[in-house]
Write an enzyme that holds these catalytic residues in place. Structure first.
Site, short mmCIF file in Angstrom:
data_model
loop_
_atom_site.label_atom_id
_atom_site.label_comp_id
_atom_site.label_asym_id
_atom_site.label_seq_id
_atom_site.Cartn_x
_atom_site.Cartn_y
_atom_site.Cartn_z
N PRO A 88 79.94 16.84 -23.39
CA PRO A 88 80.84 16.83 -24.55
C PRO A 88 80.16 16.29 -25.81
O PRO A 88 80.61 16.53 -26.92
CB PRO A 88 81.98 15.90 -24.12
CG PRO A 88 81.85 15.76 -22.64
CD PRO A 88 80.41 15.98 -22.31
N GLU A 115 82.06 10.32 -14.63
CA GLU A 115 82.17 9.94 -16.04
C GLU A 115 80.95 10.35 -16.85
O GLU A 115 80.99 10.44 -18.07
CB GLU A 115 82.39 8.43 -16.17
CG GLU A 115 83.84 8.02 -16.28
CD GLU A 115 84.69 8.93 -17.15
OE1 GLU A 115 84.55 8.86 -18.38
OE2 GLU A 115 85.50 9.72 -16.63
N ARG A 153 75.23 38.91 -20.99
CA ARG A 153 75.75 40.14 -21.62
C ARG A 153 74.85 40.64 -22.74
O ARG A 153 74.92 41.81 -23.12
CB ARG A 153 77.14 39.87 -22.21
CG ARG A 153 78.18 39.45 -21.22
CD ARG A 153 79.43 38.97 -21.95
NE ARG A 153 79.88 39.94 -22.94
CZ ARG A 153 80.54 41.04 -22.64
NH1 ARG A 153 80.84 41.30 -21.39
NH2 ARG A 153 80.91 41.89 -23.58
N ASP A 168 80.95 44.02 -29.77
CA ASP A 168 81.73 42.91 -29.22
C ASP A 168 82.25 42.02 -30.34
O ASP A 168 81.60 41.83 -31.36
CB ASP A 168 80.86 42.05 -28.29
CG ASP A 168 81.36 42.10 -26.87
OD1 ASP A 168 80.78 41.40 -26.03
OD2 ASP A 168 82.32 42.84 -26.59
#
Ligand code: 9D3
Length: 250
Positions: A88, A115, A153, A168
């Site tokens: 994060p 954590e 992709r 896309d």
């Protein structure tokens, strides 16, 4: 693109990557995936991969040693790989980063659980940190799978036509236009007549206008950071005028 993942859930990772477009890319050798489970690189009877945080507090922290030994094993396979930590705290993943990943020969993704992982491992072994976005998942696996999917992709020959990648959503900074298939008439509504007209120039114009209009309605922030050319601006102006006519403005 050859990738290795350090993960406590190699089965989930491998199963997920075996499906769909990415699964076919694996079968056809367009990408290569290896998993390394830190639990396989423990030395105690309990196969311990985590411990309580110094300083106290909730949750557990991943131990340096199992991670380091798993990384060493991955490095043997991919000696030139950069080490990407799913976190994060990382830079937010986007389509530009997907393009960048798709062009790299070797990447090692480190997926954390609990954590977090001991900061000394991060400081010594990790080259870059990447986040999927500003929300909390239970670990790095799902974010890593999403990134590998997005990058795969973009590898030439993975999709049926390179055209589908180019068109896309996001490739040109706009959202996709709406799509319709049979039947042309349905109790839920009719297909826009331009799509049945066979006039391919008109259809392309309509789709471009819809893409601009949908982006203006749903993600105006995307339009803020681009400058439209004259034809696009005219298409959008006409869309906005029609939209405000339909919904009433002021
Ligand atoms: C604020 C304390 N923790 C939240 C309960 C911090 C935390 C620890 C572990 C937050 C997330 C995780 C597990 N997730 C990831 O490691 C992760 C992640 C994410 O949570 N969101 C978006 N991208 C990513 S990449 C890795």
């Amino acid at each position: 693109m050859r990738v290795a993942l350090l993960t406590l859930f190699p089965d989930v990772v491998r199963q997920t990557l075996s499906m769909g477009v990415v699964g076919r890319a694996l079968e056809r050798g367009k990408i290569d995936v290896a998993t390394f489970n830190p639990r396989d690189y423990t030395n105690d009877n309990y196969r311990t991969v985590d411990d309580r945080p110094f300083g106290g507090g909730p949750g557990m922290v991943m131990l340096i040693e199992p991670l380091t030994r798993a990384l060493d094993a991955a490095r043997k396979l991919l000696p030139d790989a950069s080490v990407v930590l799913m976190s994060p705290q990382g830079r937010r993943f986007d389509q530009a980063m997907a393009i960048n990943f798709s062009q790299r020969a070797q990447i090692i993704f480190v997926c954390g659980r609990y954590e977090g992982i001991d900061q000394r491992f991060v400081d010594a072994k990790v080259d870059e940190q990447v986040s999927l976005g500003d929300f909390v998942t239970s670990g790095g696996e799902l974010p890593a799978l999403a990134m590998i999917d997005a990058a795969t992709r973009l590898i030439p020959g993975v999709l049926h036509t390179d055209q589908s990648a180019i068109e896309d959503s996001f490739m040109d900074g706009l959202l996709d236009c709406p799509h319709y298939t049979r039947p042309p008439g349905h109790s839920l509504g009719d297909v826009p007549s331009v799509l049945l007209s066979g006039n391919h120039a008109e259809i392309a114009r309509w789709r471009r206008q819809q893409a601009l209009g949908v982006t203006w309605r749903q993600r105006p922030d995307l339009l803020d950071c681009m400058t439209l050319n004259k034809p696009d601006q005219q298409l959008l102006d006409a869309y906005i005028a029609a939209h405000q006519e339909k919904n009433g403005v002021q």
